[in-house]
Design a protein around this motif. Structure first.
Motif, PDB file in Angstrom:
ATOM      1  N   ALA A  23       0.850  -1.424  -0.301  1.00 39.68           N
ATOM      2  CA  ALA A  23      -0.044  -0.409  -0.044  1.00 39.68           C
ATOM      3  C   ALA A  23       0.687   1.941  -0.338  1.00 39.68           C
ATOM      4  N   ALA A  24       1.892   0.993   1.366  1.00 35.40           N
ATOM      5  CA  ALA A  24       3.277   2.520   0.662  1.00 35.40           C
ATOM      6  C   ALA A  24       3.024   2.299  -0.735  1.00 35.40           C
ATOM      7  N   LEU A  25       4.163   1.203  -1.403  1.00 33.76           N
ATOM      8  CA  LEU A  25       4.665   1.376  -2.713  1.00 33.76           C
ATOM      9  C   LEU A  25       3.507   2.081  -3.237  1.00 33.76           C
ATOM     10  N   LEU A  26       2.139   1.806  -3.244  1.00 34.73           N
ATOM     11  CA  LEU A  26       1.302   2.247  -4.465  1.00 34.73           C
ATOM     12  C   LEU A  26       0.628   3.643  -4.202  1.00 34.73           C
ATOM     13  N   PHE A  27       1.007   4.037  -2.925  1.00 28.72           N
ATOM     14  CA  PHE A  27       0.822   6.095  -2.475  1.00 28.72           C
ATOM     15  C   PHE A  27       2.088   6.283  -2.942  1.00 28.72           C
ATOM     16  N   GLY A  28       3.443   5.471  -2.688  1.00 21.48           N
ATOM     17  CA  GLY A  28       4.595   6.909  -3.381  1.00 21.48           C
ATOM     18  C   GLY A  28       4.464   6.687  -4.778  1.00 21.48           C
ATOM     19  N   ALA A  29       3.628   5.636  -5.711  1.00 19.68           N
ATOM     20  CA  ALA A  29       3.536   5.580  -7.186  1.00 19.68           C
ATOM     21  C   ALA A  29       2.427   6.695  -7.630  1.00 19.68           C
ATOM     22  N   TYR A  30       1.523   7.436  -6.847  1.00 16.57           N
ATOM     23  CA  TYR A  30       0.543   8.068  -6.981  1.00 16.57           C
ATOM     24  C   TYR A  30       0.805   9.684  -6.355  1.00 16.57           C
ATOM     25  N   LEU A 242      -9.942   7.197  -3.511  1.00 16.21           N
ATOM     26  CA  LEU A 242      -8.380   8.221  -2.493  1.00 16.21           C
ATOM     27  C   LEU A 242      -7.459   8.348  -3.904  1.00 16.21           C
ATOM     28  N   LEU A 243      -6.615   7.015  -3.840  1.00 15.83           N
ATOM     29  CA  LEU A 243      -5.344   6.741  -5.124  1.00 15.83           C
ATOM     30  C   LEU A 243      -5.225   7.668  -5.967  1.00 15.83           C
ATOM     31  N   VAL A 244      -6.399   7.707  -6.543  1.00 13.96           N
ATOM     32  CA  VAL A 244      -7.044   7.681  -8.419  1.00 13.96           C
ATOM     33  C   VAL A 244      -6.878   9.535  -8.014  1.00 13.96           C
ATOM     34  N   THR A 245      -7.421   9.744  -7.234  1.00 13.19           N
ATOM     35  CA  THR A 245      -7.831  11.642  -7.132  1.00 13.19           C
ATOM     36  C   THR A 245      -6.330  12.008  -6.629  1.00 13.19           C
TER      37      THR A 245
END
Length: 485
Positions: A23-30, A242-245
């Motif tokens: 989840a941290a990895l995806l947050f960093g990507a977004y 949340l991630l997309v927006t």
């Protein structure tokens, strides 16, 4: 250290750790995506560097945890291909692939071929597409693990893993996402105007269709594989929203995702009154709600699209999602597996035991049915004792029928597993692991024996037939040479 090893050994704790790190990895990507797209032709710092730092740190931590679990499995005497918990071999491979692609991209590809640091030229490079694919495999580890453990109800980690997998797909298609670029919004800065207004409509409709199909596919995947608690789809879609927006700070569109999740949960709950699980109808509901909620949101802010275009978009979205649900339900895996299962259906146990008798006709479909029914009852002596197989010559009759039949079946399966013929041996090991040792679900056995799903079911049917043949041979021998008991 002992506590850490125990935590690694607990599959649900391990799932939770992997979910947090990925989840941290995806947050960093977004966050990195935000830095690249929030301002035109400019990378906003320090957001870009922070985002990439989070991605690298989360990847290193995830890889370290997977390696620690791998080493623990090897020290425990497990073979290398079973050293990791079920479902995570692919995640470790993907983590290593992710690192290799990152090195290739930064050391060679980007400096050599990428002419700009923003736009699709930067996102759609071969190494970065490999990074995205590897990330999808990494984040879906807990989802695969839950399925292979045979869990019937989706837990929290499973749902988060599904949300992260969905978010990887929406990250890869962020250039056609209506919550990131609302081309239907009147006055949107990046919408083509004048004679090119049709281009904005084309891209906008395509974006709605694409993202609705991705959402519907996610809903179908979860609902087909697990029993979903109320609110499950809402949680998955909200996390993705949340991630997309975050990419352009369009949090005002988050209610669209929440409404879509609520509608999906409501339809699943409504459909629970009927047998089976909704597939095409669920996809249609997700597609319709996503398009309709988006239309309402945009119209509240002033839309540049007419009513006819909105109506057509909503209908087209619902229809395409519904059709996808129909097609995926009858897709390739089911088309391969269903005939194999249908070739030897197992009637209800009472009917098999009371009405069906053993036959030595090798072409009869009753024989594998009876073998399978008996194997299903290996752990239930009372039921096994009523099997028609207990009447075969060579099987003791009376109180010891169940024990004698069980011993005969186990002996036959063990003999098959030691066969010199590879296919027969695979069939024997499959039956031994699944019915005798009860190692785990079909998926676990597939992974242990390195069998594809179609091959697994072919070997399963072959095993039933071979056991039937061995029982015939045993029975014929017992008739010729009676054994005192």
């Amino acid at each position: 250290m002992k506590t850490a090893r125990k935590l690694i050994g607990n599959p649900r704790v391990f799932d939770a750790v992997v979910v947090l790190l990925t989840a941290a990895l995806l947050f960093g990507a977004y966050l990195t995506a935000y830095a690249f797209v929030i301002q035109q032709d400019e990378v906003v710092e320090p957001a870009g560097n922070i985002g990439q730092g989070i991605v690298v740190g989360a990847w290193l931590a995830t890889t370290g945890v997977l390696f620690a679990a791998f080493a623990r499995g090897l020290r425990g005497g497990k073979p290398w291909h079973n050293a990791l918990p079920d479902g995570y071999v692919g995640s470790l491979t993907a983590a290593l692939t992710f690192g290799a692609a990152w090195i290739v991209d930064n050391a060679y590809w980007a400096p050599t071929f990428v002419t700009t640091s923003v736009g699709l030229d930067a996102l759609f490079t071969p190494p970065r597409l490999v990074l995205i694919a590897a990330a999808a495999v990494m984040v879906s580890g807990p989802l695969r693990a839950a399925a292979r453990r045979g869990e019937t109800t989706a837990g929290f980690s499973t749902l988060i893993s599904a949300a992260l997998l969905l978010s990887v797909l929406t990250f890869a298609t962020q250039f056609v996402h209506p919550l990131i670029d609302p081309y239907a919004l009147k006055g949107y800065d990046f919408a083509p105007a004048g004679n090119l207004a049709w281009l904005g409509e084309n891209i906008g409709v395509a974006a709605i269709l694409a993202q609705a199909l991705i959402l519907a596919g996610t809903g179908l995947l979860l609902n087909s594989g697990f029993k979903l608690r109320p609110g499950s789809m809402t949680l998955v879609f909200t996390i993705n929203g949340l991630l997309v927006t975050t990419s352009k700070l369009h949090y005002k569109y988050l209610p669209v995702m929440i409404a879509t999740g609520i509608a999906a949960d409501a339809w699943i709950a409504y459909s629970a009154r009927r047998p089976g699980r909704p597939s095409a109808s669920l996809c249609g509901v997700i597609g319709f709600t996503f398009a309709f909620a988006y239309m309402v949101e945009i119209n509240l802010m002033n839309s540049s699209w007419g009513r006819s275009l909105w109506a057509g978009t909503i209908v087209a979205t619902a229809m395409m999602c519904w059709m996808m649900g129909r097609l995926l339900r009858a897709g390739l895996p089911s088309a391969i597996v269903a005939p194999l299962n249908a070739a030897a259906p197992v009637p209800a146990p009472v009917e098999v035991r009371q009405e069906v008798r053993w036959t030595r006709d090798p072409a009869s479909t009753v024989r594998p049915q009876l073998v399978r029914a008996a194997l299903d009852d290996l752990g239930t002596p009372e039921a096994l004792g009523r099997s028609p197989l207990g009447k075969l010559a060579g099987i003791a009759h009376g109180d010891s029928t169940a024990a004698d039949l069980r011993a005969a079946l186990v002996d036959v399966i063990s003999e098959l597993a030691a066969s010199s013929q590879p296919r027969d041996a695979e069939a024997g090991r499959l039956l031994l692991d699944y019915y005798v040792k009860k190692v785990g679900s079909h998926e676990v056995i597939m992974e242990r024996l390195h069998l594809s799903r179609p091959t697994f079911y072919r070997r399963l049917q072959r095993g039933f037939s071979l056991v039937a043949e061995r029982l015939d041979e045993m029975s014929e021998f017992a008739e010729k040479v009676p054994v005192a008991r």
